[in-house]
Design an enzyme around this catalytic site. Structure first.
Site, short mmCIF file in Angstrom:
data_model
loop_
_atom_site.label_atom_id
_atom_site.label_comp_id
_atom_site.label_asym_id
_atom_site.label_seq_id
_atom_site.Cartn_x
_atom_site.Cartn_y
_atom_site.Cartn_z
N PRO A 117 34.82 -30.83 3.21
CA PRO A 117 33.51 -30.94 4.00
C PRO A 117 32.33 -31.22 3.15
O PRO A 117 32.40 -30.80 2.03
CB PRO A 117 33.40 -29.33 4.43
CG PRO A 117 34.35 -28.63 3.34
CD PRO A 117 35.31 -29.56 3.09
N GLN B 275 34.21 -25.01 8.36
CA GLN B 275 33.60 -24.49 7.05
C GLN B 275 32.44 -23.61 7.39
O GLN B 275 31.50 -24.21 8.06
CB GLN B 275 33.40 -25.41 5.78
CG GLN B 275 33.42 -24.44 4.59
CD GLN B 275 33.16 -25.41 3.37
OE1 GLN B 275 31.95 -25.90 3.20
NE2 GLN B 275 33.81 -25.50 2.45
N CYS C 155 29.85 -23.98 -2.86
CA CYS C 155 28.45 -24.72 -3.01
C CYS C 155 27.45 -24.37 -4.09
O CYS C 155 27.24 -23.39 -3.98
CB CYS C 155 27.92 -24.62 -1.30
SG CYS C 155 26.27 -25.42 -1.25
N LYS D 64 37.14 -22.07 -0.06
CA LYS D 64 36.90 -23.27 -0.92
C LYS D 64 36.00 -22.61 -1.97
O LYS D 64 35.01 -22.03 -1.92
CB LYS D 64 36.37 -24.10 -0.29
CG LYS D 64 35.84 -25.39 -0.98
CD LYS D 64 36.72 -26.56 -1.56
CE LYS D 64 36.29 -27.37 -2.17
NZ LYS D 64 35.38 -28.45 -1.74
N ASN E 113 40.77 -30.23 -5.96
CA ASN E 113 39.61 -31.05 -5.41
C ASN E 113 38.68 -31.48 -6.51
O ASN E 113 38.75 -30.67 -7.57
CB ASN E 113 38.84 -30.15 -4.31
CG ASN E 113 37.47 -31.01 -3.95
OD1 ASN E 113 36.51 -30.37 -4.37
ND2 ASN E 113 37.63 -32.17 -3.33
N GLY E 114 38.19 -32.54 -6.57
CA GLY E 114 37.36 -33.14 -7.43
C GLY E 114 37.76 -34.66 -8.11
O GLY E 114 38.55 -34.68 -8.93
N ASP E 115 36.57 -35.45 -7.49
CA ASP E 115 36.83 -36.82 -8.19
C ASP E 115 38.07 -37.61 -7.97
O ASP E 115 38.57 -38.30 -8.84
CB ASP E 115 36.36 -36.59 -9.76
CG ASP E 115 34.90 -36.26 -9.99
OD1 ASP E 115 34.23 -36.05 -9.05
OD2 ASP E 115 34.47 -36.79 -11.07
N GLY F 36 36.71 -35.60 -1.08
CA GLY F 36 35.25 -35.75 -0.30
C GLY F 36 34.61 -36.95 -0.32
O GLY F 36 34.69 -37.91 0.25
N ARG F 37 33.90 -36.99 -1.66
CA ARG F 37 33.15 -38.31 -1.92
C ARG F 37 33.82 -39.54 -2.25
O ARG F 37 33.41 -40.57 -1.91
CB ARG F 37 32.39 -37.80 -3.26
CG ARG F 37 31.11 -37.03 -3.04
CD ARG F 37 30.64 -36.65 -4.36
NE ARG F 37 31.28 -36.01 -5.33
CZ ARG F 37 31.03 -36.03 -6.75
NH1 ARG F 37 30.19 -36.51 -7.30
NH2 ARG F 37 32.18 -35.17 -7.45
#
Length: 384
Positions: free
Chosen positions: A28, A83, A113, A152, A214-216, A238-239
Site C-alpha cells: 500500500p 491497510q 509509516c 506491516k 519489502n523494500g527496493d 510498492g514503488r
C-alpha cells in the site's frame, strides 16, 4: 539455490484463512494503490494480494467520503486487503469489523509509516516503540473479526532500536497471521539501503507465521535475492511496481523457471498506460481522473527512453482527448531516438535496474550493493 526458491514458491502463500495464488503482494502507498492501479496490476498478472491505500480507522467508521473512496473495490479486485492506521484499539477493531462486513479478505495494520503526522498520533512507526500497547491493540482486532489481521512494520525506530524481531514475536502471540517488514528503520525513511540481515532476524524470530519482505524490489533478480538471503515467505512490492506493472508476472515466471523475460515493448507499455487512464476516468470521472493521472504518467515514462516531451505535456492534460493528442505527438517526437528497426538506440535505452541491498552477515550478497535511489512518489497526502 534457485531450486530452493522454485520449490518454496510451488505452493500458494497462506496466512490465517487466506490462501493466495502467488507469494507476491502489492504494497500500500498513499495516493497510488487505488482501485484503477490495483486493477491494472491484476490484469497484467502475477500478483497474489493487493492492498489499498493507507486508511484512517476513525475516518472509516465515521463513513468519511474520502475514506470510503480509498477502499472502493470491484468484483475483479480480489483478494483485497485494506491497510488501517490508528492507535485507539476500539476504533481499529470497529474499522476491522466494518471491513469484514464488506467482504474484505484481510486487514493490515500500518506500523511502518515514517511520516511525522502519522507517528504523532501514535500510528505508523511509533507503534514499534511500545510493544505491549501495540500487541494489546492487535489482540483486540483479532478477537473482533474472523478474517486475518496482518502487520506491516519497519526494522525499528533507528539503528539503535531495532525492535522488529521482538515486536514480531509479540504480534504472533497476539494473533497476527503474517508480518510484512520493510528493511529500513523509521529514521531512514526511504534513504539508504535495505538491510537484508534485519529482515532475516524477523524471519528467525517468529515461530509459525509467514514473514513477507519489502523494500527496493525493482526486478525479479532483487526479489530472488531477498527470498534467498532472508528466508521470507513472500515479497511485497510498492514503488517498484509504479513504473513496472509487469514486475509481478515477470518475477513469478523467474522464480518458477529461472528465465528472465524481456522488458515489455514500447507498444505494450503504451497500451497498459492507456488502460490505466481509462480506469482512472471510469472510477474518478474524466476531469479528476485526468488530473490525478498527471502524477502517474511520468512513472510509466521512466522506462520509455527519452520522455521530456511527454513529461512536459502530461502535467497539462484535462481530458482523454488531450492525452491522446499528447501520446500521438510523443510517438512522433520519440522516433528521432530509434534505429532502423524501431528500437531505441543503445545510448537512449533505460538503464538496467541495480540492487540497493546490504547484508553484513553473509558473503552471498555484497555488504553494500548501491544504486540510484528509487524516487518517492508525492501523493495527495503524506501518509507514507
Amino acid at each position: 539455490m534457485l531450486g530452493f526458491v522454485r520449490l518454496m514458491n510451488s505452493r500458494p502463500l497462506s496466512f490465517g484463512s487466506l490462501h493466495l495464488p502467488t507469494p507476491l503482494l502489492l504494497s500500500p502507498l498513499a495516493g497510488y494503490t487505488n482501485l484503477p492501479f490495483r486493477l491494472v496490476i491484476r490484469e497484467v498478472g502475477g500478483v497474489g494480494l493487493c492492498t489499498t491505500d493507507l486508511v484512517n480507522a476513525r475516518s472509516l467508521i465515521e463513513k468519511n467520503k474520502k475514506a470510503l473512496k480509498l477502499i472502493e473495490s470491484s468484483p475483479a479486485d480480489t483478494p483485497l486487503a485494506v491497510q488501517l492506521f490508528g492507535a485507539v484499539p476500539e476504533e481499529m477493531a470497529a474499522a476491522a469489523q466494518y471491513l469484514e462486513s464488506l467482504g474484505v479478505a484481510s486487514v493490515d495494520i500500518n506500523m511502518g509509516c515514517p511520516v511525522r503526522k502519522v507517528c504523532q498520533v501514535g500510528g505508523g512507526s511509533a507503534m514499534m516503540t511500545e510493544l505491549d500497547r501495540t500487541a494489546a491493540l492487535v489482540r483486540k482486532m483479532v478477537d473482533a473479526v474472523r478474517i486475518p489481521i496482518t502487520c506491516k512494520m519497519r526494522l525499528g525506530w533507528d539503528d539503535d532500536n531495532l525492535t522488529a524481531p521482538d515486536l514480531a514475536r509479540a504480534l504472533e502471540d497476539a494473533g497476527a497471521t503474517a508480518i510484512m517488514v520493510h528493511g529500513r528503520t523509521r529514521q531512514q525513511g526511504f534513504d539508504g539501503s535495505v538491510n537484508l540481515a534485519g529482515i532475516r532476524k524477523v524471519v528467525e524470530a517468529v515461530r509459525t507465521i509467514p514473514v513477507i519482505g519489502n523494500g527496493d524490489i525493482t526486478s525479479p533478480e532483487a526479489a530472488k535475492i531477498m527470498l534467498e538471503s532472508t528466508g521470507c515467505a513472500g515479497i511485497s512490492i510498492g514503488r517498484g511496481a509504479f513504473y513496472n506493472p509487469w514486475i509481478f508476472a515477470h518475477t513469478l515466471h523467474y522464480l518458477q523457471t529461472g528465465e528472465l523475460l524481456p522488458d515489455p515493448p514500447f507498444a505494450e507499455r503504451i497500451r497498459v498506460m492507456n488502460r490505466h487512464l481509462d480506469l482512472m476516468i471510469q472510477v474518478f470521472g474524466e476531469s479528476l481522473g485526468c488530473t490525478m493521472f498527471r502524477k502517474v504518467g511520468p512513472w510509466y515514462a521512466r522506462r520509455l527512453g527519452p520522455a521530456s516531451f511527454f513529461n512536459k505535456g502530461i502535467v497539462r492534460i484535462a481530458t482523454r482527448a488531450d492525452y491522446d493528442t499528447l501520446v500521438t505527438a510523443y510517438v512522433a517526437w520519440r522516433s528521432q531516438f530509434l534505429d532502423e528497426t524501431g528500437q531505441l538506440l543503445p545510448k537512449y535505452a533505460p538503464r538496467p535496474h541495480e540492487l540497493n541491498f546490504r547484508d553484513e552477515e553473509t558473503a552471498d550478497v555484497p555488504a553494500v550493493a548501491r544504486r540510484e535511489a528509487i524516487p518517492v512518489p508525492v501523493g495527495p497526502n503524506e501518509l507514507w
